[in-house]
Structures are given as C-alpha cells and as structure tokens.
Design a protein around this motif. Structure first.
Motif, PDB file in Angstrom:
ATOM      1  N   UNK A 176       1.005  -1.128   0.053  1.00 41.38           N
ATOM      2  CA  UNK A 176      -0.032   0.142   0.050  1.00 41.38           C
ATOM      3  C   UNK A 176       0.794   1.395   0.044  1.00 41.38           C
ATOM      4  N   UNK A 177       0.585   2.430  -0.926  1.00 47.03           N
ATOM      5  CA  UNK A 177       1.038   3.469  -0.871  1.00 47.03           C
ATOM      6  C   UNK A 177       0.661   4.712  -1.005  1.00 47.03           C
ATOM      7  N   UNK A 178       1.115   5.740  -0.844  1.00 49.72           N
ATOM      8  CA  UNK A 178       0.551   7.020  -1.159  1.00 49.72           C
ATOM      9  C   UNK A 178       1.092   7.765  -2.295  1.00 49.72           C
ATOM     10  N   UNK A 179       0.032   8.184  -2.919  1.00 50.24           N
ATOM     11  CA  UNK A 179       0.469   8.935  -4.176  1.00 50.24           C
ATOM     12  C   UNK A 179       1.109  10.330  -4.135  1.00 50.24           C
ATOM     13  N   UNK A 180       2.307  10.538  -4.509  1.00 49.01           N
ATOM     14  CA  UNK A 180       2.885  11.701  -4.479  1.00 49.01           C
ATOM     15  C   UNK A 180       2.763  12.561  -5.478  1.00 49.01           C
ATOM     16  N   UNK A 181       3.201  12.158  -6.842  1.00 53.29           N
ATOM     17  CA  UNK A 181       2.711  12.764  -8.166  1.00 53.29           C
ATOM     18  C   UNK A 181       1.914  11.878  -9.077  1.00 53.29           C
ATOM     19  N   UNK A 182       1.095  12.472  -9.716  1.00 52.45           N
ATOM     20  CA  UNK A 182       0.225  11.826 -10.711  1.00 52.45           C
ATOM     21  C   UNK A 182       0.118  12.600 -12.226  1.00 52.45           C
ATOM     22  N   UNK A 183       0.316  11.558 -13.185  1.00 51.03           N
ATOM     23  CA  UNK A 183       0.116  12.060 -14.412  1.00 51.03           C
ATOM     24  C   UNK A 183      -0.843  11.004 -14.948  1.00 51.03           C
ATOM     25  N   UNK A 184      -1.865  10.800 -13.905  1.00 46.31           N
ATOM     26  CA  UNK A 184      -3.118  10.367 -14.477  1.00 46.31           C
ATOM     27  C   UNK A 184      -4.377  11.090 -13.914  1.00 46.31           C
ATOM     28  N   UNK A 185      -5.225  11.365 -14.621  1.00 48.64           N
ATOM     29  CA  UNK A 185      -6.415  12.166 -14.126  1.00 48.64           C
ATOM     30  C   UNK A 185      -7.097  11.066 -12.858  1.00 48.64           C
ATOM     31  N   UNK A 199      -5.369  -4.662   7.286  1.00 50.10           N
ATOM     32  CA  UNK A 199      -6.432  -5.420   7.002  1.00 50.10           C
ATOM     33  C   UNK A 199      -6.753  -5.662   5.483  1.00 50.10           C
ATOM     34  N   UNK A 200      -6.463  -4.533   5.002  1.00 44.00           N
ATOM     35  CA  UNK A 200      -6.394  -4.527   3.234  1.00 44.00           C
ATOM     36  C   UNK A 200      -5.170  -5.547   2.789  1.00 44.00           C
ATOM     37  N   UNK A 201      -4.227  -5.987   3.719  1.00 44.70           N
ATOM     38  CA  UNK A 201      -3.067  -6.822   3.294  1.00 44.70           C
ATOM     39  C   UNK A 201      -3.322  -8.177   3.867  1.00 44.70           C
ATOM     40  N   UNK A 202      -4.240  -8.276   4.869  1.00 44.32           N
ATOM     41  CA  UNK A 202      -4.424  -9.907   5.556  1.00 44.32           C
ATOM     42  C   UNK A 202      -5.811 -10.283   4.995  1.00 44.32           C
ATOM     43  N   UNK A 203      -6.946  -9.539   5.732  1.00 46.99           N
ATOM     44  CA  UNK A 203      -8.372 -10.052   5.441  1.00 46.99           C
ATOM     45  C   UNK A 203      -8.443  -9.954   3.979  1.00 46.99           C
ATOM     46  N   UNK A 204      -8.289  -8.831   3.421  1.00 40.76           N
ATOM     47  CA  UNK A 204      -8.741  -8.302   2.200  1.00 40.76           C
ATOM     48  C   UNK A 204      -7.565  -8.302   0.964  1.00 40.76           C
ATOM     49  N   UNK A 205      -6.474  -9.162   1.605  1.00 43.16           N
ATOM     50  CA  UNK A 205      -5.206  -9.173   0.678  1.00 43.16           C
ATOM     51  C   UNK A 205      -4.979 -10.456   0.066  1.00 43.16           C
ATOM     52  N   UNK A 206      -3.591 -10.699  -0.265  1.00 43.27           N
ATOM     53  CA  UNK A 206      -3.346 -12.048  -0.601  1.00 43.27           C
ATOM     54  C   UNK A 206      -3.838 -13.246   0.060  1.00 43.27           C
ATOM     55  N   UNK A 213      -3.730  10.155  -2.749  1.00 43.59           N
ATOM     56  CA  UNK A 213      -4.505   8.954  -2.663  1.00 43.59           C
ATOM     57  C   UNK A 213      -3.857   7.828  -2.044  1.00 43.59           C
ATOM     58  N   UNK A 214      -4.551   7.056  -1.376  1.00 49.57           N
ATOM     59  CA  UNK A 214      -3.815   5.719  -0.826  1.00 49.57           C
ATOM     60  C   UNK A 214      -4.243   4.460  -1.808  1.00 49.57           C
ATOM     61  N   UNK A 215      -3.209   3.854  -2.190  1.00 45.69           N
ATOM     62  CA  UNK A 215      -3.530   2.858  -3.262  1.00 45.69           C
ATOM     63  C   UNK A 215      -3.105   1.370  -3.022  1.00 45.69           C
ATOM     64  N   UNK A 216      -3.591   0.360  -3.218  1.00 46.61           N
ATOM     65  CA  UNK A 216      -3.354  -1.128  -3.315  1.00 46.61           C
ATOM     66  C   UNK A 216      -2.620  -1.552  -4.667  1.00 46.61           C
ATOM     67  N   UNK A 217      -1.398  -2.002  -4.457  1.00 45.54           N
ATOM     68  CA  UNK A 217      -0.866  -2.700  -5.909  1.00 45.54           C
ATOM     69  C   UNK A 217      -0.403  -4.142  -5.444  1.00 45.54           C
ATOM     70  N   UNK A 218      -0.774  -4.949  -6.383  1.00 46.15           N
ATOM     71  CA  UNK A 218      -1.002  -6.530  -6.174  1.00 46.15           C
ATOM     72  C   UNK A 218       0.405  -6.720  -7.052  1.00 46.15           C
TER      73      UNK A 218
END
Length: 352
Positions: free
Chosen positions: A85-94, A136-143, A100-105
């Motif tokens: 899970x990470x926090x967006x620092x710079x975005x080149x996508x609208x 919980x997004x990396x355990x119950x709701x993760x892999x 934003x907090x995002x999950x990357x699989x």
C-alpha cells in the motif's frame, strides 16, 4: 525533487536454504519525483506498508528453477516486488491525485518510493469511509484473505457439517480460512507449531480444536484422533509429510486446495518430501487442486463484498505482526519459516 531511495534487490540466486544478506541486499539510488520526470499515465508513490508473503521465497531460485510455479524468477540486480500500500506523491493520470492511498498487487517494488504505470494499481483505498484498517487490506482483504476464500469457497466448497483440516492454521492464510469455514457451519481443526499458537487459533480464530505438530511423532495417529469421521476438506499450506498423512484420512469426494507448501520452499525439488499414498485419491475420488489467486480474480469482487461485511460485523479478524522500516525486509521474510511466526507479517515504513 530528487530523493535518496532505498530498495531491495536480488544480488545472488538462492536455489535452496534460507535467503540471507548475500542473496538480498539493500541499496540507495537517486529517484526524481519532479512532475516532468514522471511519464504520462504513471504515478510516483511513497510506500506505506509492504506485505511479506511466503510465495516470495519461490521467486529467488534462479532461471533453472524446476518447480513449475507461475511466478517468474527475479533477475540478478532486479528490485524485488510484491504486494503493498502506498500514497500517491505525483500523478500523471487524472484518475489519481496526490494523497490517494492505493493498493498494488504483485508489482510494488520493495522500495521507499517508486514510479509505476497507473494500470498496475489494483484499487484506491478509502479506509476512513470503509472503517477498515490499512493492515486488514493486506491480510483479510489481501493475498492471504483471498487465498483463504478461494480455498474454502471455490475449491473446497465447504458446507455445513464438513470436517475441515487446515495446516499452518495460525499463519496469514490459515487464520482466515478457519474463520471462513466456521462461518459456513463446518467443524474445523488446525495444526500449527507451538502450544501457544494452538491456544491462539482456538481462542481468537474460533477453531474447534487443533494440535502442535512439533509434539506429534506420528501425524497419522494424530489425524485418527482428531478426525474419527474422516476429512472432507484439507486446506494445504505446508505440503510434505502432513499432506501424505492427510491422504490416509480423506473421505470419499474430499477436496484438497493446494494453497502453498511452505515446509518445502527452502529445498531443491530432489530433496523434498514425496507423497507415497496418492492411490487414496483414486479409490475415494478425491479432488486435489493447486491454484494461483490471479486465476480467480474474476471472483475478487464477490470475495471483497463478503469479507468487508464480516470485518465490519467482527466475524473475521486477523492478527498482524508489524515490523518497522525497510531494513527489516530480509528478517521479516525469513521469519515466515520459523514456528514462532503468527499471523500476517507486514512492514510499516517510516512514512506511515
């Protein structure tokens, strides 16, 4: 703005044994976070949490790996990647904005900062409105949670009255699989590596009973005791001698989801424990099926809807082992292969 970015990379293949500091190393590189340096359709992300999962061990074996696993091997000097899970620092996508907090699989580099295509972001997380913690997004709701759900719901097809056995029952997958089976009205027995963890899985995760495999000289005798009426579903997380013992106790049409084989990961295939009694599967028409969660992503929305409801209702919970700092990656990974490990291992970055 350029940052001094620390990242873990594969310095040497580890075909057998426990990976050490000769295999995985931490280095510092300069990374620009200036908007003009971010390609269109990409985002720069600051890592908050890393998921440490057993499957990672299987990606360090090298190009001559004969396991037949889906996961491609990391190349030498390549940054290792996983789930986080990470926090967006710079975005080149609208679709994404700073903060934003995002999950990357699967595609999240084990680094403090990274730049990736926005197509590699699995989803945005609104933890505040969901009322669900980030771990919980990396355990119950993760892999682990999804692997447990696929094991119980999709492959195991556990139903009311099923006798369910789960190995590594206090680990990331096992703790959730047991709770899901109980919610489906099953009798659930687990095995784990210490008396303390047996107590944990019974008192916190609702298992009906369980045993410490380190105290059992004869797995066959132990399963005779705990399953006098046989096993209908076995969620296998360890493989080896436990899997072989289970096959002597399966009922007709039993189902065995092969989720993992952690007892075998640090051995080359010629040194691993063989299974000598597969004939039991023929006479009892047993279905044993290995799976990768990526092949079941068409069911992820069903899983997430069910799991979020259970979390909010307090019907499913996870135990997290949270280590602090990127420096702890190697020790955290290797802790998965000790009998002292409990629950889901997560690394919290200082940015958190």
């Amino acid at each position: 703005m350029a940052v001094e970015n620390r990242e873990w990379y594969l310095a040497c293949y580890a075909p057998h044994g426990v990976p050490n500091s000769n295999h995985l190393k931490l280095r510092t590189v300069s990374l620009s976070l200036e908007p003009h340096s971010i390609p269109h359709g990409h985002v720069a992300i600051e890592t908050l949490l890393l998921s440490i999962d057993p499957y990672l061990r299987t990606t360090f074996n090298g190009p001559h790996n004969l396991d037949g696993l889906y996961f491609p091997q990391f190349q030498l000097n390549e940054v290792i990647r996983g789930v986080g899970i990470g926090r967006v620092k710079v975005s080149k996508d609208s679709k994404y904005k700073e903060g934003d907090i995002v999950l990357v699989f699967g595609d999240l580099p084990f680094a403090e900062y990274f730049v990736i295509s926005s197509t590699n972001i699995f989803t945005k997380i609104d933890a505040a409105s969901d009322g669900i913690s980030l771990p919980d997004y990396l355990s119950c709701l993760g892999v682990p949670g999804f692997a447990a759900w696929v094991s119980i719901e999709v492959i195991g097809k556990a139903k009311v009255g099923s006798n369910v056995f789960i190995s590594a029952a206090s680990g990331g997958v096992g703790m959730i699989a047991g709770q899901l089976a109980k919610l489906r009205g099953c009798r659930v027995i687990g095995t784990t590596g210490s008396d303390e963890k047996v107590k944990l899985m019974k008192e916190e995760f609702g298992y009906d009973d369980g045993f410490n495999y380190n105290k059992e000289a004869d797995f066959d005798a132990a399963l005779s005791k705990y399953f006098p009426d046989g096993i209908d579903v076995y969620v296998d997380n360890v493989g080896g001698k436990m899997l072989e013992a289970v096959l002597n106790h399966v009922n007709k049409h039993a189902r065995i989801p092969l989720c993992g084989m952690i007892s075998q990961y640090n051995k080359v295939w010629t040194e691993r424990d063989g299974v000598r009694n597969l004939l039991n599967m023929v006479g009892k028409e047993v279905r044993m099926e290995g799976f990768m969660i990526g092949s079941h992503f068409n069911r992820f929305d069903d899983f997430a809807k069910e799991m979020k409801k259970y979390i909010k209702e307090g019907k499913v919970k996870a135990k997290h082992k949270i280590n602090i700092g990127i420096e702890s990656v190697l020790d955290s990974l290797n802790s998965l292969f000790t009998s002292s490990n409990v629950g889901k291992v997560i690394i919290q970055f200082n940015a958190q």
